[in-house]
Design a protein around this motif. Sequence first.
Motif, mmCIF file in Angstrom:
data_model
loop_
_atom_site.group_PDB
_atom_site.id
_atom_site.type_symbol
_atom_site.label_atom_id
_atom_site.label_comp_id
_atom_site.label_asym_id
_atom_site.label_seq_id
_atom_site.Cartn_x
_atom_site.Cartn_y
_atom_site.Cartn_z
ATOM 1 N N UNK A 1 3.567 12.553 4.195
ATOM 2 C CA UNK A 1 4.948 12.268 3.830
ATOM 3 C C UNK A 1 5.230 10.749 3.766
ATOM 4 N N UNK A 2 4.215 10.006 3.347
ATOM 5 C CA UNK A 2 4.347 8.554 3.271
ATOM 6 C C UNK A 2 5.143 8.128 2.051
ATOM 7 N N UNK A 3 5.935 7.054 2.249
ATOM 8 C CA UNK A 3 6.715 6.520 1.143
ATOM 9 C C UNK A 3 5.869 5.645 0.216
ATOM 10 N N UNK A 4 5.061 4.773 0.806
ATOM 11 C CA UNK A 4 4.300 3.822 0.002
ATOM 12 C C UNK A 4 2.946 4.388 -0.399
ATOM 13 N N UNK A 5 2.599 4.173 -1.663
ATOM 14 C CA UNK A 5 1.250 4.506 -2.115
ATOM 15 C C UNK A 5 0.758 3.392 -3.035
ATOM 16 N N UNK A 6 -0.545 3.182 -3.009
ATOM 17 C CA UNK A 6 -1.135 2.088 -3.792
ATOM 18 C C UNK A 6 -2.460 2.524 -4.383
ATOM 19 N N UNK A 7 -2.844 1.831 -5.431
ATOM 20 C CA UNK A 7 -4.178 1.950 -5.993
ATOM 21 C C UNK A 7 -4.862 0.589 -5.934
ATOM 22 N N UNK A 8 -6.134 0.614 -5.528
ATOM 23 C CA UNK A 8 -6.958 -0.581 -5.488
ATOM 24 C C UNK A 8 -8.253 -0.304 -6.249
ATOM 25 N N UNK A 9 -8.830 -1.382 -6.759
ATOM 26 C CA UNK A 9 -10.186 -1.281 -7.277
ATOM 27 C C UNK A 9 -11.083 -2.238 -6.504
ATOM 28 N N UNK A 10 -12.318 -1.804 -6.283
ATOM 29 C CA UNK A 10 -13.261 -2.605 -5.524
ATOM 30 C C UNK A 10 -14.423 -2.980 -6.416
ATOM 31 N N UNK A 11 -14.677 -4.267 -6.508
ATOM 32 C CA UNK A 11 -15.790 -4.782 -7.299
ATOM 33 C C UNK A 11 -16.618 -5.728 -6.444
ATOM 34 N N UNK A 12 -17.932 -5.728 -6.633
ATOM 35 C CA UNK A 12 -18.812 -6.567 -5.796
ATOM 36 C C UNK A 12 -18.392 -8.031 -5.834
ATOM 37 N N UNK A 13 -18.315 -8.610 -4.650
ATOM 38 C CA UNK A 13 -17.968 -10.019 -4.555
ATOM 39 C C UNK A 13 -16.497 -10.327 -4.701
ATOM 40 N N UNK A 14 -15.691 -9.304 -4.970
ATOM 41 C CA UNK A 14 -14.255 -9.515 -5.157
ATOM 42 C C UNK A 14 -13.420 -8.782 -4.129
#
Lengths: 113, 112
Positions: free
Chosen positions: B28-41
């Motif tokens: 029941x969380x209000x905040x949601x996010x998307x992230x991308x993970x790239x090597x070295x970043x």
Amino acid sequence: AQSVTQPDIHITVSEGASLELRCNYSYGATPYLFWYVQSPGQGLQLLLKYFSGDTLVQGIKGFEAEFKRSQSSFNLRKPSVHWSDAAEYFCAVGRGYGNKLVFGAGTILRVKS
Amino acid sequence: EAQVTQNPRYLITVTGKKLTVTCSQNMNHEYMSWYRQDPGLGLRQIYYSMNVEVTDKGDVPEGYKVSRKEKRNFPLILESPSPNQTSLYFCASRGLAINEQFFGPGTRLTVL
């Protein structure tokens, strides 16, 4: 803009040796700071977090981190490394009550027996 | 069990073929996010949502869309994927009173 620097891309330590992973941040206000660990092929696991109060924070798996405002650092430590600690470690600073996390590039820890 | 789930976990696709990665949380969380993970970043935020029908761009939103029609779901849409979107994607959620994000298991996307 917020930024997080993890100066060491790779670190190799012997099993049983102590460990310190460095993290420096740039943030205008009081930071919310986190350390995450990612084992190969796995998701992110929160090791510990700092919001306020005692600057030495204890986490899971025997890890601790110390917040030093004067140095803008939040280094992760462990007194005795186990082979299972081999993973990639990410330092992150939270912005806007932690809604956005700004991550460092990560440090890959290798443990040699 | 409190968790963030993502589907699919692995996806190989071709350039230009629209795809959706689903994210669901049962806290029941209000905040949601998307992230991308790239090597070295490390991980970089793509989009985030503060509640239903409220979304905003993160640091690397180009080529992505999101929607938040229900509180528990936050799908990531790639209308016309390109090879530079090959990455590991993480969904995360956070409650209003909790200053900690919970991450999903990740979706490894390859665009050929």
